[in-house]
Design a protein around this motif. Structure first.
Motif, PDB file in Angstrom:
ATOM      1  N   VAL A   1       0.844  -1.190   0.000  1.00  0.00           N
ATOM      2  CA  VAL A   1       0.000   0.000   0.000  1.00  0.00           C
ATOM      3  C   VAL A   1       0.881   1.242   0.000  1.00  0.00           C
ATOM      4  N   THR A   2       0.260   2.386  -0.217  1.00  0.00           N
ATOM      5  CA  THR A   2       0.958   3.668  -0.088  1.00  0.00           C
ATOM      6  C   THR A   2       0.293   4.437   1.033  1.00  0.00           C
ATOM      7  N   GLY A   3       0.997   5.438   1.537  1.00  0.00           N
ATOM      8  CA  GLY A   3       0.452   6.255   2.613  1.00  0.00           C
ATOM      9  C   GLY A   3       0.693   5.619   3.968  1.00  0.00           C
ATOM     10  N   GLY A   4       0.096   6.197   4.988  1.00  0.00           N
ATOM     11  CA  GLY A   4       0.274   5.720   6.350  1.00  0.00           C
ATOM     12  C   GLY A   4       1.389   6.460   7.055  1.00  0.00           C
ATOM     13  N   GLU A   5       1.515   6.176   8.337  1.00  0.00           N
ATOM     14  CA  GLU A   5       2.551   6.846   9.127  1.00  0.00           C
ATOM     15  C   GLU A   5       3.059   5.919  10.218  1.00  0.00           C
ATOM     16  N   CYS A   6       4.224   6.242  10.733  1.00  0.00           N
ATOM     17  CA  CYS A   6       4.861   5.472  11.788  1.00  0.00           C
ATOM     18  C   CYS A   6       4.011   5.553  13.050  1.00  0.00           C
ATOM     19  N   ALA A   7       3.829   4.430  13.732  1.00  0.00           N
ATOM     20  CA  ALA A   7       3.024   4.393  14.949  1.00  0.00           C
ATOM     21  C   ALA A   7       3.711   5.098  16.110  1.00  0.00           C
ATOM     22  N   VAL A   8       5.005   5.323  16.022  1.00  0.00           N
ATOM     23  CA  VAL A   8       5.753   5.931  17.120  1.00  0.00           C
ATOM     24  C   VAL A   8       5.994   7.413  16.885  1.00  0.00           C
ATOM     25  N   CYS A   9       6.663   7.754  15.776  1.00  0.00           N
ATOM     26  CA  CYS A   9       7.058   9.149  15.551  1.00  0.00           C
ATOM     27  C   CYS A   9       6.098   9.901  14.623  1.00  0.00           C
TER      28      CYS A   9
ATOM     29  N   LYS B   1       4.372  -1.045  10.677  1.00  0.00           N
ATOM     30  CA  LYS B   1       3.904  -0.141  11.723  1.00  0.00           C
ATOM     31  C   LYS B   1       4.886   0.986  12.020  1.00  0.00           C
ATOM     32  N   THR B   2       6.178   0.753  11.770  1.00  0.00           N
ATOM     33  CA  THR B   2       7.200   1.741  12.116  1.00  0.00           C
ATOM     34  C   THR B   2       8.043   2.093  10.900  1.00  0.00           C
ATOM     35  N   CYS B   3       8.752   3.219  11.010  1.00  0.00           N
ATOM     36  CA  CYS B   3       9.549   3.709   9.880  1.00  0.00           C
ATOM     37  C   CYS B   3      10.965   3.149   9.871  1.00  0.00           C
ATOM     38  N   GLY B   4      11.434   2.606  10.958  1.00  0.00           N
ATOM     39  CA  GLY B   4      12.795   2.096  10.973  1.00  0.00           C
ATOM     40  C   GLY B   4      13.099   1.310  12.228  1.00  0.00           C
TER      41      GLY B   4
END
Length: 132
Positions: free
Chosen positions: A29-37, A50-53
């Motif tokens: 999918v595209t879009g979404g955001e990190c659950a933490v930052c 769920k997270t970016c890194g």
């Protein structure tokens, strides 16, 4: 020595019977955001991401572990409070503390989107509007 472990890796993982019918293991999918930052994801990524890194993933693991620890600590504190109420010690103070806890729990339920809590809040707001 004989291997007594007869479970396969598939048995240890989530059973295929427990998965929803429309489950796609690698849905991109595209879009979404990190659950933490809350940093937005760039480009295509797995739906399960769920997270970016790695740093946010580790932080999320720590947060989940601390949430589980807090829950068990709260439940044990409730048992201590229950014992005090049964002994009839500081009952009035306990009542006030429990009311504060109830308000906090109701706020958390509303934040989580609990249907029962949301309908209760709507009903109470409707009553207060009728009185005015």
């Amino acid at each position: 020595m004989e291997n007594t472990n007869t479970r396969s890796l598939c048995d240890i993982a989530v059973s295929h019977n427990d998965l929803p019918d429309n489950y796609i293991p690698y849905e991109w999918v595209t879009g979404g955001e990190c659950a933490v930052c809350r940093k937005p994801f760039e480009g295509m990524h797995l739906l399960s991401q769920k997270t970016c890194g790695p740093s946010c993933r580790k932080r999320l693991q720590r947060l989940r572990a601390s949430e589980a620890e807090v829950y068990s600590r709260i439940m044990s504190q409730f048992q201590i409070m229950r014992g005090g109420i049964k002994r009839r010690e500081n009952v009035q103070q306990s009542i006030e503390q429990l009311k504060e806890l109830k308000a906090q729990i109701n706020d958390l339920l509303q934040l989580a989107g609990d249907d029962e809590e949301l309908s209760r809040r709507t009903m109470l707001e409707g009553r207060s509007l009728k009185r005015v």
